[in-house]
Scaffold this motif. Structure first.
Motif, short mmCIF file in Angstrom:
data_model
loop_
_atom_site.label_atom_id
_atom_site.label_comp_id
_atom_site.label_asym_id
_atom_site.label_seq_id
_atom_site.Cartn_x
_atom_site.Cartn_y
_atom_site.Cartn_z
N UNK A 42 -5.47 8.84 -4.09
CA UNK A 42 -4.48 9.70 -3.45
C UNK A 42 -3.73 9.04 -2.45
N UNK A 43 -2.42 9.36 -2.28
CA UNK A 43 -1.67 8.74 -1.22
C UNK A 43 -1.80 9.39 0.07
N UNK A 44 -2.51 8.74 0.98
CA UNK A 44 -2.93 9.26 2.24
C UNK A 44 -1.90 9.25 2.93
N UNK A 45 -0.88 8.37 3.09
CA UNK A 45 0.60 8.42 3.92
C UNK A 45 1.29 9.58 3.49
N UNK A 46 1.32 9.80 2.26
CA UNK A 46 2.12 10.83 1.72
C UNK A 46 1.80 12.19 2.37
#
Length: 375
Positions: A76-80
């Motif tokens: 998963x892209x935590x920043x997004x």
């Protein structure tokens, strides 16, 4: 390097389909009031905003491992995800303040909120009492907002490997978030259907309602009808409506080497056949497009037209009325925006009249189809 990149994308895609979920919908009959006035629209809007804000706050307590498990993804892209949450909180605060303007007419779900901290405080303790007039909505509403939030977080989690409508990629893209409160725009994808078909019924229905929408057509489908019927018939079909393009065929334009030709050919055909109805907008199938495509669209004088309210009418699990119920719930939550239907789906024959009837006295408006390209 190319092999490594391919494997990365493949793993992400594999994660994306590992745990398919049915799209969220909410039976609007669980809400005890009809939206027969702008004030009652606001009451329902405040409830949906607080319920979604509560679900959003609960999700923030999950660590990365728990969030992966909940979304059914391996990567998963935590920043997004964090960026999406911040945008959502800002919209929720703006929308709740707009919905509070009628609290002097009906104080249901009116709480002290004047900044982000107070909104988060109210969201954290939001609950429906067992003896409440709205208790039948409480659990279905909670479930809807959790599932809908997961849909949104999932799309953010897959960025940038899999693009979608969840985020703009540049200045050449629009999604309706800057529209005025209570204004909505209808859009329809993947047509035209072959005669006789839903596209013909739909354009006629909209004209009777004095409403215009944007029809994002596939070049190959439009060419078939042109060959059979001629340009005059198509000009009559789309009279009073706007026509954008979705490419020559319905496939992702993010990894297709001929994506530019697909768009340019379709735009040229529409401009030739229905020049008075053409709007220079491209609706990407599946919301997928290239991050470096801005220069192409600028050179073509086009913009990418995304959406904020998805009817999910392609889902086999939803019938037409359930699709309409989903749309109305999201209209109450987001209070304005672009609605995406498919005119290739017969469900719209049920969904759209239901939606029009349910909102006819609620004080909302339908945006002109030309407006999106001007924003």
């Amino acid at each position: 390097m190319r092999i490594a990149l391919f494997l990365w994308v493949w793993l992400v895609c594999a994660g994306a389909v590992a745990a398919p979920v049915e799209p969220a919908t909410l039976d609007r009959s669980t809400w005890p009031e009809q939206l027969t006035s702008p004030a009652l629209f606001d009451v329902a809007s405040r409830a949906e905003i607080l319920a979604f804000a509560h679900a959003l706050m609960v999700s923030e307590a999950l660590d990365e491992s728990a969030l992966k498990q909940r979304l059914g993804l391996k990567i998963i892209n935590v920043e997004a995800i964090d960026a999406l949450r911040q945008r959502m909180w800002q919209r929720l605060l703006t929308n709740y303040n707009l919905a509070q303007q009628s609290c002097d007419q009906d104080a249901s779900f009116c709480y002290y909120v004047d900044d982000m901290d107070s909104l988060r405080e109210q969201a954290g303790k939001f609950a429906i009492a067992d003896d409440s007039f709205y208790v039948a909505w409480a659990e279905p509403g909670r479930e809807f907002h959790q599932r809908y939030l997961d849909e949104q977080l999932r799309m953010a989690a897959l960025l940038p490997q899999i693009s979608s409508e969840i985020a703009l990629l540049g200045d050449q893209e629009v999604n309706g978030e800057t529209m005025h409160d209570r204004l909505f725009l209808l859009t329809f994808d993947s047509g035209p259907t072959q005669l006789p078909g839903t596209t013909d019924w739909l354009t006629g229905y909209l004209r009777k309602q004095s409403i215009s929408g944007i029809f994002f057509v596939l070049g190959n489908s439009l060419q078939v009808r042109l060959d059979k019927e001629g340009a005059l018939a198509l000009q009559a079909l789309y009279k009073g409506q706007c026509v954008g393009v979705q490419g020559w065929e319905y496939r992702s334009h993010s990894h297709w080497k001929d994506w530019q030709d697909s768009i340019a050919r379709s735009a040229a055909l529409v401009n030739q056949v229905v020049p008075q109805r053409y709007v220079p907008l491209f609706r990407p199938p599946y919301g997928q497009r290239r991050a470096d495509s801005g220069g192409f669209f600028e050179a073509q004088g086009m913009r990418v037209a995304l959406w904020g309210i998805d009817a999910q009418d392609l889902a086999t699990s939803l019938n037409g009325e359930q699709s309409a119920h989903r749309v109305l719930t999201l209209m109450l939550l987001w209070r304005h925006g672009v609605i995406a239907f498919h005119d290739t789906q017969d469900k719209v024959r049920t969904a759209l009249p239901w939606l029009m009837n349910a909102t006819s006295q609620s004080g909302l408006g339908w945006e002109s189809c030309e407006a999106l390209g001007e924003r």
